[in-house]
Design a protein around this motif. Structure first.
Motif, PDB file in Angstrom:
ATOM      1  N   GLU A 110      48.394  40.579  42.996  1.00 37.72           N
ATOM      2  CA  GLU A 110      49.710  40.294  42.429  1.00 37.72           C
ATOM      3  C   GLU A 110      50.698  41.375  42.864  1.00 37.72           C
ATOM      4  O   GLU A 110      50.332  42.539  42.993  1.00 37.72           O
ATOM      5  CB  GLU A 110      49.651  40.318  40.898  1.00 37.72           C
TER       6      GLU A 110
ATOM      7  N   GLN B 121      55.404  40.198  39.510  1.00 36.06           N
ATOM      8  CA  GLN B 121      54.628  39.200  38.775  1.00 36.06           C
ATOM      9  C   GLN B 121      53.936  39.819  37.569  1.00 36.06           C
ATOM     10  O   GLN B 121      53.901  39.236  36.481  1.00 36.06           O
ATOM     11  CB  GLN B 121      53.580  38.579  39.705  1.00 36.06           C
TER      12      GLN B 121
ATOM     13  N   GLN C 221      56.390  40.511  34.785  1.00 34.78           N
ATOM     14  CA  GLN C 221      56.824  39.290  34.101  1.00 34.78           C
ATOM     15  C   GLN C 221      55.861  38.909  32.989  1.00 34.78           C
ATOM     16  O   GLN C 221      56.252  38.315  31.981  1.00 34.78           O
ATOM     17  CB  GLN C 221      56.975  38.148  35.108  1.00 34.78           C
TER      18      GLN C 221
END
Length: 400
Positions: A229, A233, A236
């Motif tokens: 990732e 990401q 988030q």
């Protein structure tokens, strides 16, 4: 060069560091140099180590230089240094910005073994003819003395007077507060050094682990089998969880603590885990923990009567609105992001511009080139939530 360079993290001079600490009181060392603790990483004990273990190298050395100053010598043929880098040598008198003869005598060198001290913005010289032919530069190209990265970043973010604090959340955490005169912590928890701005100094508390805890979590507990990732990401995920991570609390001290409590034995922890906690909660808890660690160091500065009107965020974490908002709520002060994400490079460019007379001075340069891109303001409800959790964080550290 007579040997390979000894990098700053090299700790071979443990015995020499102890010798210096036994011969100079901690208070004298701190008040003279601004450095709270004698350590083998500083140049003074390293030079003493060379004297004992490599006497031929020691006796044939004409100049002892920090890496940046060695590069400037290669560019110009002139030996120079400046106060921000030399503040980390343990043989610079902080207030006077001059060499400390008593320490030089102890480690066995004279002033002629050290370079001339320039202001950070002053021109050392032009590039040499050899450099001109090697890199295609004009011999009128000027080279300024430069600055340590944290002070250059502070300059590039507009942190040139008291009230604005810069913080860089990257692998580690660095905090810089500009002050008019040296400020000494009675408990010796925070270093004080010269700023690259004339007639200014800085306090710079730091922590050894910061954003790297997210890398550890991502790499150790991946969600994607075929690729990693990106951090956007990952962050988030933190935004999906309410402040406090539903009772999950983390300590980010994976390799010990530095400021405000030096404890190499401290370690990280997750506390309060229950079946309701998912991967998102652990990410949120880590992000909040780093914000709490930042607040510890901001509170340390406030305890020394340093004004904190706003914080400007630098480093990789400054790309995350989620993290910036959490910091504003935890700190209860506005958090700003400069328009230029590479603040240290901008600060170096400002110093070069002042030295080359592109700008009349640093204040003019800052007004022209430093802009704020985003601002994040604390929300009272979240501030109240984090105030309690922050106290739990401090209590957890003491208990563990």
């Amino acid at each position: 060069m007579l040997r390979n360079a000894i990098v700053w993290l090299d700790a071979r001079a443990e015995e020499e560091s102890t010798r210096i600490a036994k011969n100079f009181s901690p208070e004298l060392l701190y008040k003279t140099t601004g450095l709270p603790e004698m350590s083998p990483i500083w140049p003074a004990p390293k030079i003493l180590w060379l004297k004992k273990n490599e006497p031929d190298v020691f006796n044939h050395t004409s100049k002892f230089l920090i890496v940046k100053d060695y590069l400037i010598w290669k560019l110009t043929g002139k030996f120079s240094t400046e106060p921000t880098e030399s503040s980390s040598t343990f043989y610079l008198k902080l207030k006077e910005k001059d060499w400390w003869d008593e320490m030089l005598d102890f480690i066995g060198i004279k002033r002629d073994k050290l370079p001339i001290i320039f202001p950070s913005y002053e021109v050392v010289g032009n590039v040499s003819s050899q450099v001109k032919s090697q890199f295609g530069l004009c011999t009128n190209t000027k080279v300024v003395a430069g600055s340590m990265d944290q002070m250059a970043a502070a300059l590039g973010a507009g942190n040139v007077e008291p009230g604005i604090i810069t913080e860089s959340t990257g692998t580690a955490l660095g905090v810089v507060a500009t002050v008019d005169t040296p400020v000494y912590d009675p408990k010796r928890r925070v270093p004080c050094a010269a700023h690259c701005v004339p007639d200014r100094f800085v306090l710079y508390p730091y922590a050894e682990t910061s954003g790297i805890v997210l890398k550890w979590f991502r790499d150790t507990f991946p969600s994607l089998s075929d690729r990693k990732e990106d951090y956007g990401q990952l962050l988030q995920l933190a935004s999906r969880v309410s402040p406090g991570a539903e009772g999950l609390l983390a300590l980010p001290h994976f390799t010990g603590t530095a400021c405000p409590d030096f404890n190499p034995q401290a370690r990280g922890a997750f506390v309060g885990i229950s079946f309701k906690h998912q991967r998102t909660h652990f990410v949120r808890a880590l992000v909040e923990a780093v914000a709490f660690m930042l607040r510890e160091n901001i509170d340390l500065l406030k305890g020394l009567s340093i004004p904190v009107r706003k914080v400007r965020s630098l480093g990789g974490a400054a790309k995350s609105d989620v993290w910036l908002k959490i910091k504003a709520d935890v700190l209860n002060v506005p958090v700003e992001v400069p328009e230029c994400s590479e603040a240290a490079s901008l600060g170096a460019a400002v110093l070069a511009g002042v030295g080359a007379k592109v700008f009349s001075g640093i204040n003019q340069a800052v007004k022209e080139v430093v802009k704020v891109k985003k601002s994040f303001y604390p929300e009272p409800d979240n501030v109240a939530i984090y105030q309690k959790i922050y106290q739990d964080y401090l209590s957890l550290y003491q208990k563990l």
